[in-house]
Design a protein around this motif. Structure first.
Motif, mmCIF file in Angstrom:
data_model
loop_
_atom_site.group_PDB
_atom_site.id
_atom_site.type_symbol
_atom_site.label_atom_id
_atom_site.label_comp_id
_atom_site.label_asym_id
_atom_site.label_seq_id
_atom_site.Cartn_x
_atom_site.Cartn_y
_atom_site.Cartn_z
ATOM 1 N N ARG A 163 44.360 7.356 18.765
ATOM 2 C CA ARG A 163 44.803 8.497 19.575
ATOM 3 C C ARG A 163 45.601 8.026 20.791
ATOM 4 O O ARG A 163 46.523 8.712 21.226
ATOM 5 C CB ARG A 163 43.601 9.321 20.016
ATOM 6 N N GLU A 216 41.611 4.940 34.055
ATOM 7 C CA GLU A 216 40.804 5.253 32.870
ATOM 8 C C GLU A 216 40.097 3.993 32.329
ATOM 9 O O GLU A 216 38.915 4.040 31.962
ATOM 10 C CB GLU A 216 41.724 5.836 31.800
ATOM 11 N N MET A 265 37.335 3.155 34.527
ATOM 12 C CA MET A 265 36.228 4.088 34.325
ATOM 13 C C MET A 265 35.399 3.700 33.096
ATOM 14 O O MET A 265 34.161 3.664 33.156
ATOM 15 C CB MET A 265 36.807 5.503 34.178
ATOM 16 N N LEU A 274 31.535 2.614 32.958
ATOM 17 C CA LEU A 274 30.525 3.303 32.161
ATOM 18 C C LEU A 274 29.736 2.346 31.268
ATOM 19 O O LEU A 274 28.631 2.686 30.839
ATOM 20 C CB LEU A 274 31.187 4.373 31.282
ATOM 21 N N GLY A 275 30.320 1.182 30.985
ATOM 22 C CA GLY A 275 29.557 0.222 30.195
ATOM 23 C C GLY A 275 30.282 -0.342 28.990
ATOM 24 O O GLY A 275 29.666 -0.959 28.124
ATOM 25 N N ARG A 310 35.041 -5.276 23.876
ATOM 26 C CA ARG A 310 35.476 -3.992 23.317
ATOM 27 C C ARG A 310 36.812 -3.551 23.911
ATOM 28 O O ARG A 310 37.656 -2.995 23.200
ATOM 29 C CB ARG A 310 34.418 -2.928 23.570
ATOM 30 N N LEU A 328 25.299 0.273 31.395
ATOM 31 C CA LEU A 328 25.341 1.104 30.195
ATOM 32 C C LEU A 328 23.987 1.782 29.928
ATOM 33 O O LEU A 328 23.935 2.933 29.518
ATOM 34 C CB LEU A 328 25.760 0.240 28.991
ATOM 35 N N ILE A 362 38.108 10.829 29.282
ATOM 36 C CA ILE A 362 39.144 10.187 28.462
ATOM 37 C C ILE A 362 39.979 11.300 27.832
ATOM 38 O O ILE A 362 39.455 12.113 27.066
ATOM 39 C CB ILE A 362 38.500 9.288 27.389
ATOM 40 N N LEU A 393 39.983 12.252 24.026
ATOM 41 C CA LEU A 393 38.730 12.611 23.362
ATOM 42 C C LEU A 393 38.334 14.040 23.729
ATOM 43 O O LEU A 393 38.640 14.516 24.821
ATOM 44 C CB LEU A 393 37.609 11.647 23.765
ATOM 45 N N GLU A 399 33.188 14.335 22.314
ATOM 46 C CA GLU A 399 33.360 12.872 22.191
ATOM 47 C C GLU A 399 33.209 12.182 23.541
ATOM 48 O O GLU A 399 32.651 11.082 23.628
ATOM 49 C CB GLU A 399 34.728 12.562 21.574
ATOM 50 N N PHE A 424 30.376 9.421 24.398
ATOM 51 C CA PHE A 424 31.028 8.106 24.481
ATOM 52 C C PHE A 424 30.037 6.979 24.798
ATOM 53 O O PHE A 424 30.023 5.940 24.150
ATOM 54 C CB PHE A 424 32.129 8.178 25.550
ATOM 55 N N ILE A 425 29.189 7.222 25.805
ATOM 56 C CA ILE A 425 28.256 6.169 26.216
ATOM 57 C C ILE A 425 27.209 5.924 25.127
ATOM 58 O O ILE A 425 26.832 4.778 24.870
ATOM 59 C CB ILE A 425 27.585 6.549 27.549
ATOM 60 N N LEU A 467 27.724 6.194 22.039
ATOM 61 C CA LEU A 467 28.397 5.374 21.014
ATOM 62 C C LEU A 467 28.374 3.906 21.417
ATOM 63 O O LEU A 467 28.134 3.020 20.583
ATOM 64 C CB LEU A 467 29.847 5.828 20.845
ATOM 65 N N LEU A 468 28.631 3.650 22.703
ATOM 66 C CA LEU A 468 28.581 2.263 23.186
ATOM 67 C C LEU A 468 27.172 1.694 23.030
ATOM 68 O O LEU A 468 26.986 0.502 22.798
ATOM 69 C CB LEU A 468 29.012 2.179 24.654
ATOM 70 N N LYS A 471 25.290 2.436 20.661
ATOM 71 C CA LYS A 471 25.042 2.408 19.221
ATOM 72 C C LYS A 471 23.904 3.344 18.818
ATOM 73 O O LYS A 471 23.082 3.011 17.955
ATOM 74 C CB LYS A 471 24.776 0.984 18.735
ATOM 75 N N ARG A 478 28.076 13.712 30.330
ATOM 76 C CA ARG A 478 28.277 12.334 29.867
ATOM 77 C C ARG A 478 27.358 11.374 30.621
ATOM 78 O O ARG A 478 26.777 10.466 30.028
ATOM 79 C CB ARG A 478 29.740 11.921 30.075
#
Lengths: 403, 231
Positions: A8, A294, A297, A301-302, A307, B85, B98, B101, B105, B109-110, B112-113, B115, B157
C-alpha cells in the motif's frame, strides 16, 4: 502485515511510482532486447559458420595444419569417411583436398585457399550449391571447373566462363599450375570467407598436386550443434593418430565472440540497472524522508529495526518488480516478433559482411537470459534499498514524532 | 496503590558540552496503577521529555526509570522496543495513524507486531472500536475520519495490546471542545472500567479538570504534585 503495508505504501504517490515503473519497464525492455539482438547475431554467425563454412568437426593429419603441407594427407580417406558417416549424431561428412594457392587472371592475382571438393558430399555438409549467385554448380562433365566468389570475380575482373589459373605446390614440393574455367560465382554473408576460398572438383585438384585419391581434410556436420563433445570423444578415441577438432578449436574466435557477446550483454544490462538504481534510491529516499514522523511513530509503538528494514526492502522490491513484468513482456513480444521476421540491416550489408554477419538479424534469447535479468534486477533492488533503509533505521522515534 | 512507574534523580540534559539545557532536572516521582494523571506546565517545562523518558523513547543523561521493577533506562535498543511493544501504549498529539491502513488495521497494528492470533486480534480490535464509538468506521482510512475520530482510533490502538499504562502527549491539542470531551469521556471510562493507567502531558484545562492527579513541571523540575481525589 509487512507485505500489505509495503504494497500500500508504494501506491501513496501513484504518479511518482508510475514514472518509476515506466522507467524500469523501458530499461528492462531496452536491456533485454539489446541482449537478444547481440545474442541472436552471434548465434546466427555461429550457426552460419558451422553449417556453411567450418562444420562441427574437422579431421586432419596430425601435422597438416602446421604448414598446410600436402604430404600430410589422411590415409585411407574413403574408409574413414564411411566410418565417420556411421557415427551416431553425424548428419553428413565430406572429404576435401585443401591447398594454399594463387589465383591469376589477366587483370591480377590473389592468394586463396583452393578447396578440392566432391560436389554432392560438399553440398550436404556446407550447402555450397545454395551459395551460388550466378552460374551452375559443377553441372557439366568438363574438367577444371572453378567456383569463385563474386568478390574475387570483381577484384580480378572475372565472370562466368572466364579462365583463371591456379598456381600451387605439389605434394612433392614443386610449383605447378593449371587453368580453370569459372563455372559459377558464389556469395555468402562472410566477406573474408568469400575472398579467401575457391572451389574445384577434388580429382582436378589432386591431379595437379599429385595426391592421387587422398584427401587432407574431412568435415563432419552433426545433427545438433549443441553438444559436439560426445561425438568428438568417440571419434578421437577411434582415430588417435589424427587431429580431430571441434568448431571451437577450429575457429576459437567464434567461441570468443559468442562468450564475449553474452558477457557484454550482461554488462550493458548492469549499466542500465545502475542508472535505474539512482532513480530507485531517489524515490525510496523521498518516500522515507516524507514519512519521518510515521516511521518514528511505528518504531515508538514497537516495530523493531529488522521489521522496518524489511518493510523498506519490500517496498523497493514491489516498486521495482511492478515494472519488471511489463518490461519483460514487452521484450518477449519484441524478441518473438523480430526473431520471426528479422531486422533488416541490408543498408549496412557491406560493412557487416566484413565481420561475417548476415544483413538480416534475428534476435533470440534463451530462458536463462530472462532468469539472469530477473536476478540482476532483484540484486539492484536490494542494493538500492540499503541507503533509504539505513536512513529509516537511523531515525530517533522521539525526535521524528515531534517532527 | 501499587507503583507502576518510578523515576529516581532523573536528568535529561541537552548540549551537555556547550550550553547545557536541563529538560528534566532531578525528577524523582512515582505513578500507581490505575492513575489518571496530567503532567502540566508551560512550553519547554519538560513534560514531553519526561513522558519520552518514561516511555523509553529517550535515554536519561543520569538517573533511572523503573517500570514494574524493570530499569528501562538501561535496556538495549531491541529490548527496549520489545518492552514498549508489550508494556506501553502511546497516544500522540497529531493522531499519527498509518494513512494506508484502515481504522481496524491501525488498531490491530500492535497486536500484529505482538503476533497475536487472528481471532484474538479481531475480537479485541472490534471490542475497542465499539468502546470508542467507532465500530461502524472499522473499514475507514484515516483521511475518511475526523480529527476526533482519528484520535479515538489512536486510543483504541494504544489499548489493543493491553499495556501497563498509556502515555498520551497532548492528546486533545488538535481537537475541538466536543471531540476533546468525547475523547476524555472514553479514556476516563477505560481507566475506570479496565483500570488502565493514563499519563497525559497537556496544556488543556479540560484535561487538567478531569485528571485525578496533576503534576506540575517548571524548568524540568516538579514544582507541584496535587492529588485531587485525596484533596
Amino acid at each position: 502485515m509487512l507485505i500489505k503495508l509495503a504494497w500500500r505504501n508504494i501506491w501513496r504517490h501513484r504518479v511518482r511510482s508510475g514514472v518509476l515503473f515506466a522507467a524500469i519497464a523501458i530499461g528492462v525492455w531496452a536491456g533485454v532486447f539489446t541482449m537478444a539482438f547481440y545474442y541472436g547475431m552471434s548465434m546466427q554467425r555461429l550457426k552460419t559458420a558451422i553449417e556453411k563454412e567450418i562444420s562441427d568437426l574437422q579431421v586432419h593429419h596430425a601435422d597438416f595444419k602446421k604448414d598446410y603441407d600436402l604430404q600430410f594427407h589422411i590415409p585411407e580417406g574413403d574408409t574413414l569417411l564411411d566410418f565417420l558417416a556411421s557415427q551416431q549424431g553425424v548428419k553428413a561428412v565430406a572429404g576435401r583436398t585443401v591447398s594454399r594457392a594463387m589465383i591469376s587472371a589477366a587483370r591480377g592475382s590473389a592468394g586463396i585457399m583452393a578447396n578440392g571438393v566432391f560436389p554432392e558430399a560438399e553440398d550436404r555438409v556446407t550447402g555450397l550449391s545454395k551459395k551460388l549467385d550466378t552460374g551452375a554448380y559443377f553441372s557439366t562433365s568438363r574438367r577444371n571447373e572453378i567456383l569463385i566468389s563474386t568478390k574475387t570475380a570483381h577484384k580480378l575482373k572475372l565472370k562466368q566462363g572466364s579462365k583463371a589459373v591456379l598456381t600451387l605446390i605439389t605434394q612433392d614440393g614443386h610449383l605447378t599450375s593449371g587453368a580453370f574455367r569459372v563455372a559459377g560465382l558464389f556469395k555468402t554473408t562472410n566477406g573474408p570467407y568469400d575472398e579467401l576460398n575457391v572451389f574445384v572438383r577434388q580429382p582436378d585438384l589432386n591431379r595437379l598436386t599429385g595426391m592421387g585419391k587422398g584427401v587432407n581434410e574431412i568435415a563432419v556436420l552433426l545433427e545438433s550443434h549443441d553438444d559436439p563433445d560426445s561425438v568428438l570423444a568417440a571419434v578421437r578415441q577411434a582415430l588417435p593418430d589424427l587431429q580431430v577438432e571441434a568448431w571451437s578449436e577450429i575457429a576459437p574466435e567464434l567461441n570468443l565472440l559468442y562468450e564475449m557477446t553474452d558477457f557484454s550483454s550482461y554488462i550493458f544490462i548492469a549499466i542500465i540497472l545502475l542508472g535505474l538504481s539512482f532513480g530507485i534510491v531517489n524515490t525510496m529516499l523521498m518516500s522515507v524522508l516524507e514519512r519521518t514522523r510515521e516511521l518514528g511513530m511505528i518504531m515508538a509503538l514497537g516495530m523493531n529495526k529488522v521489521r522496518v528494514f524489511f518493510m523498506i526492502l519490500l517496498e523497493t522490491l514491489f516498486l521495482v518488480f511492478s515494472g519488471v513484468p511489463f518490461g519483460l513482456l514487452l521484450a518477449f513480444i519484441t524478441v518473438e516478433y523480430t526473431g520471426r521476421f528479422g531486422i533488416d540491416l541490408s543498408m549496412f550489408s557491406d560493412a557487416i559482411s566484413g565481420f561475417g554477419y548476415d544483413a538480416y538479424i534475428y534476435p533470440a534469447l534463451q530462458g536463462y537470459h530472462y532468469l539472469a535479468v530477473i536476478i540482476m534486477v532483484a540484486t539492484a533492488a536490494v542494493l538500492s534499498s540499503l541507503f533509504p533503509a539505513r536512513k529509516a533505521l537511523m531515525l530517533n522515534p522521539a525526535e521524528s514524532i515531534r517532527g | 496503590m501499587e507503583t507502576v512507574i518510578s523515576t529516581k534523580n532523573l536528568f535529561r540534559t541537552y548540549n551537555p558540552d556547550t550550553i547545557p539545557v536541563h529538560a528534566v532536572n532531578d525528577v524523582s516521582i512515582t505513578f500507581g496503577r490505575g492513575e489518571f494523571t496530567a503532567i502540566v506546565g508551560p512550553s519547554g517545562s519538560g513534560k514531553t521529555t519526561l513522558l519520552n523518558l518514561i516511555g523509553g523513547l529517550d535515554t536519561p543523561t543520569s538517573g533511572s526509570v523503573e517500570v514494574n521493577g524493570t530499569d528501562v533506562s538501561h535496556l538495549k535498543a531491541n529490548k527496549l522496543i520489545d518492552f514498549r511493544l508489550h508494556n506501553i501504549g502511546f497516544v500522540f498529539q497529531s493522531y499519527n495513524l498509518i494513512p494506508v491502513l484502515t481504522a481496524f488495521e491501525n488498531t490491530g497494528f500492535i497486536m500484529l507486531l505482538q503476533k497475536a492470533s487472528k481471532e484474538e486480534r479481531e475480537k479485541r480490535v472490534m471490542d475497542l472500536l465499539e468502546q470508542v464509538g467507532l465500530g461502524d468506521k472499522a473499514g475507514s482510512r484515516p483521511r475518511e475520519l475526523s480529527g476526533g475520530q482519528q484520535q479515538r482510533v489512536a486510543v483504541a490502538r494504544a489499548l489493543a495490546s493491553r499495556p501497563q499504562f498509556v502515555l498520551a502527549d497532548e492528546p486533545t491539542a488538535n481537537l475541538d471542545s466536543v471531540a476533546a470531551s468525547n475523547l476524555l469521556d472514553i479514556m476516563e471510562k477505560l481507566n475506570r472500567e479496565e483500570h488502565v493507567t493514563f499519563l497525559f502531558s497537556t496544556h488543556d484545562q479540560r484535561v487538567i479538570d478531569r485528571a485525578y492527579r496533576v503534576v506540575t513541571l517548571e524548568d524540568g523540575k516538579v514544582i507541584r504534585d496535587e492529588n485531587k481525589r485525596n484533596g
